[in-house]
Design an enzyme around this catalytic site. Structure first.
Site, PDB file in Angstrom:
ATOM      1  N   ARG A  91       0.820  -1.215   0.000  1.00  0.00           N
ATOM      2  CA  ARG A  91       0.000   0.000   0.000  1.00  0.00           C
ATOM      3  C   ARG A  91       0.856   1.269   0.000  1.00  0.00           C
ATOM      4  NH1 ARG A  91      -3.530  -0.987   4.511  1.00  0.00           N
ATOM      5  NH2 ARG A  91      -2.056   0.277   5.652  1.00  0.00           N
ATOM      6  N   ASP A 150      -7.295  23.513  -7.090  1.00  0.00           N
ATOM      7  CA  ASP A 150      -7.577  22.506  -8.115  1.00  0.00           C
ATOM      8  C   ASP A 150      -6.992  23.056  -9.418  1.00  0.00           C
ATOM      9  OD1 ASP A 150      -8.655  20.911 -10.151  1.00  0.00           O
ATOM     10  OD2 ASP A 150     -10.471  20.484  -9.005  1.00  0.00           O
TER      11      ASP A 150
HETATM   12  C1  PLP Z   1     -12.793  15.644 -13.210  1.00  0.00           C
HETATM   13  C2  PLP Z   1     -12.410  16.681 -12.235  1.00  0.00           C
HETATM   14  C3  PLP Z   1     -12.156  16.369 -10.904  1.00  0.00           C
HETATM   15  C4  PLP Z   1     -12.354  14.996 -10.353  1.00  0.00           C
HETATM   16  O1  PLP Z   1     -11.530  14.043 -10.917  1.00  0.00           O
HETATM   17  P1  PLP Z   1     -11.962  12.490 -10.911  1.00  0.00           P
HETATM   18  O2  PLP Z   1     -10.713  11.786 -11.251  1.00  0.00           O
HETATM   19  O3  PLP Z   1     -13.037  12.354 -11.922  1.00  0.00           O
HETATM   20  O4  PLP Z   1     -12.450  12.178  -9.526  1.00  0.00           O
HETATM   21  C5  PLP Z   1     -11.760  17.382 -10.068  1.00  0.00           C
HETATM   22  N1  PLP Z   1     -11.632  18.649 -10.498  1.00  0.00           N
HETATM   23  C6  PLP Z   1     -11.862  18.984 -11.765  1.00  0.00           C
HETATM   24  C7  PLP Z   1     -11.680  20.398 -12.177  1.00  0.00           C
HETATM   25  C8  PLP Z   1     -12.272  18.028 -12.669  1.00  0.00           C
HETATM   26  O5  PLP Z   1     -12.552  18.376 -13.931  1.00  0.00           O
END
Ligand code: PLP
Length: 395
Positions: free
Chosen positions: A55, A180
């Site tokens: 892990r 993000d």
């Molecule tokens: C798709 C996305 C996520 C989440 O990613 P997953 O791998 O689908 O969980 C987070 N932030 C943004 C801006 C995204 O487009």
């Protein structure tokens, strides 16, 4: 290699072993749970470390982590099973009951749901703010504000945030900044140079780039790494060697793919700009689009995801447009090699800053197909939309 290789060279080399002559270019795929030790001393040395058990990661996952951390200028990277789990793990690692979180109103909707349900249940309050707030975020800071979350541009509404200004205020108040950074990727927004403390990516999108796996990555500074990593390990976050291998393989071509995605997005937005149904184009890389000046100041490129706001349309006309697309697929993702189109209504997600447009939003991912084929598909779609609108008006 010289001391400071360029990004393109890092993409090609990082995470590879350069000291083994006769070794394959790529790392082997480790499929592992149990790790065996030669003797009691070796077992005791590994005990409690990531090297004790599968892990904790493998040479395959570590190769990908090393490459990603290097690309964005982070101290370390941690892989998670999805982009969403990278976001939720980071937030839970840094927030405690009684803390206050400032969250951009343009955030990816599942992040919003997590704040409103799970963080709320844990006694962590979230306040949503206008993504354009900049240094004005000072007025929302409270003594218990521990974190400010940014997403720039928002992956549905494409507002560009003044991250240096937000970071300065946050740090002055003792709060950290989480971002993000999926849209720009580690290549086009150098988050740590703009004051970000934790940069998060859905590696599902451009990093892997081929729509065949889900993965997230948390990138942090050296000061936050121990705290976040401790929690990350307690949660049991891990990814498979197969997925890490595929993501690393995708990563090698990130720079060349993004150049083409960007070029195709410009070709498509030029076409959209000439259509009378279009009210606004949300592509910060395009002169005249909202956020263009900030994008130009802080970003070094643009990916292939953008929005097109239409003047209000009848539901039947939208159906005629979207149901007949052949080059564009309809799906809730982006960042792969394929073009996608999605219809959305951001208004229903917003709580801090009202969405100013009445008409529908098309979210477009410009893939790697030839732009002439994409435009032909869109032209046929807009003809269907116009025909359906005429039928509506006649009836
Ligand atoms: C798709 C996305 C996520 C989440 O990613 P997953 O791998 O689908 O969980 C987070 N932030 C943004 C801006 C995204 O487009």
């Amino acid at each position: 290699m010289n001391a400071m290789p360029s990004t393109d060279t890092v993409l090609a080399h990082e995470g590879r072993k350069h000291d083994q002559l006769g070794a394959p270019v790529n790392p082997p795929v480790y499929r592992q749970s149990t790790l065996l030790f030669e003797n009691l001393d070796a077992l005791k040395t590994a005990s409690g470390t990531p090297n004790a058990y599968g892990r904790g990661g493998s040479p395959t996952t570590r190769a990908l982590e090393t490459a990603l951390a290097r690309l964005e200028g982070a101290h370390r990277a941690m892989l998670t099973p999805s982009g969403l789990s990278a976001i939720t793990t980071s937030l839970l690692a840094v927030l405690n009951p009684g803390d206050h979180l400032l969250m951009t109103d343009s955030v990816y909707d599942p992040t919003r749901t997590f704040c409103n349900e799970t963080l709320m249940r844990l006694g962590i309050e979230t306040t949503y703010y206008d993504p354009a707030i900049g240094a004005g975020i000072a007025s929302l800071m409270r003594p218990n504000t521990r974190a400010v979350f940014v997403e720039s541009p928002g992956s549905l509404t494409f507002e560009v945030q003044d991250i240096p200004a937000i970071s300065r205020v946050a740090h002055r108040h003792g709060a950290i900044v989480l971002m993000d950074n999926t849209w720009a990727t580690p290549l086009y927004f150098r988050s740590f140079e703009h004051g970000v403390d934790v940069s998060i990516h859905a590696a599902t999108k451009y990093i892997s780039g081929h729509s065949d796996l889900l993965m997230g990555v948390i990138l942090t500074t050296d000061s936050l790494y121990p705290k976040i990593n401790r929690f990350y390990r307690q949660l049991g976050m891990t990814v498979s060697g197969d997925d890490a291998y595929l993501a690393l393989r995708g990563l090698r071509t990130l720079s060349v793919r993004l150049e083409r995605h960007q070029r195709n997005a410009h070709a498509l937005t030029d076409w959209f700009a000439r259509q009378p149904e279009v009210a606004e184009i949300l592509y910060p890389a395009r002169p005249g689009s909202p956020g263009h000046a900030l994008w130009q100041r802080d970003f070094t490129g643009a990916s292939g995801l953008f929005g097109v706001v239409l003047h209000p349309q009848a539901e039947e006309a939208m159906r005629a447009l979207l149901d007949g697309m052949t080059c564009f697929g309809m799906g809730y993702s982006w960042g792969g090699f394929e073009s996608l189109i999605l219809r959305s209504s951001p208004a229903r997600y917003r709580t801090a800053k009202q969405w100013p447009w009445a008409g529908p939003l098309l979210r477009i991912h410009a893939g790697l197909e030839h732009p002439d084929d994409m435009i032909a598909d869109l032209e046929a779609g807009f003809l269907r939309l116009r025909a359906a609108t005429m039928v509506q008006m006649e009836s």
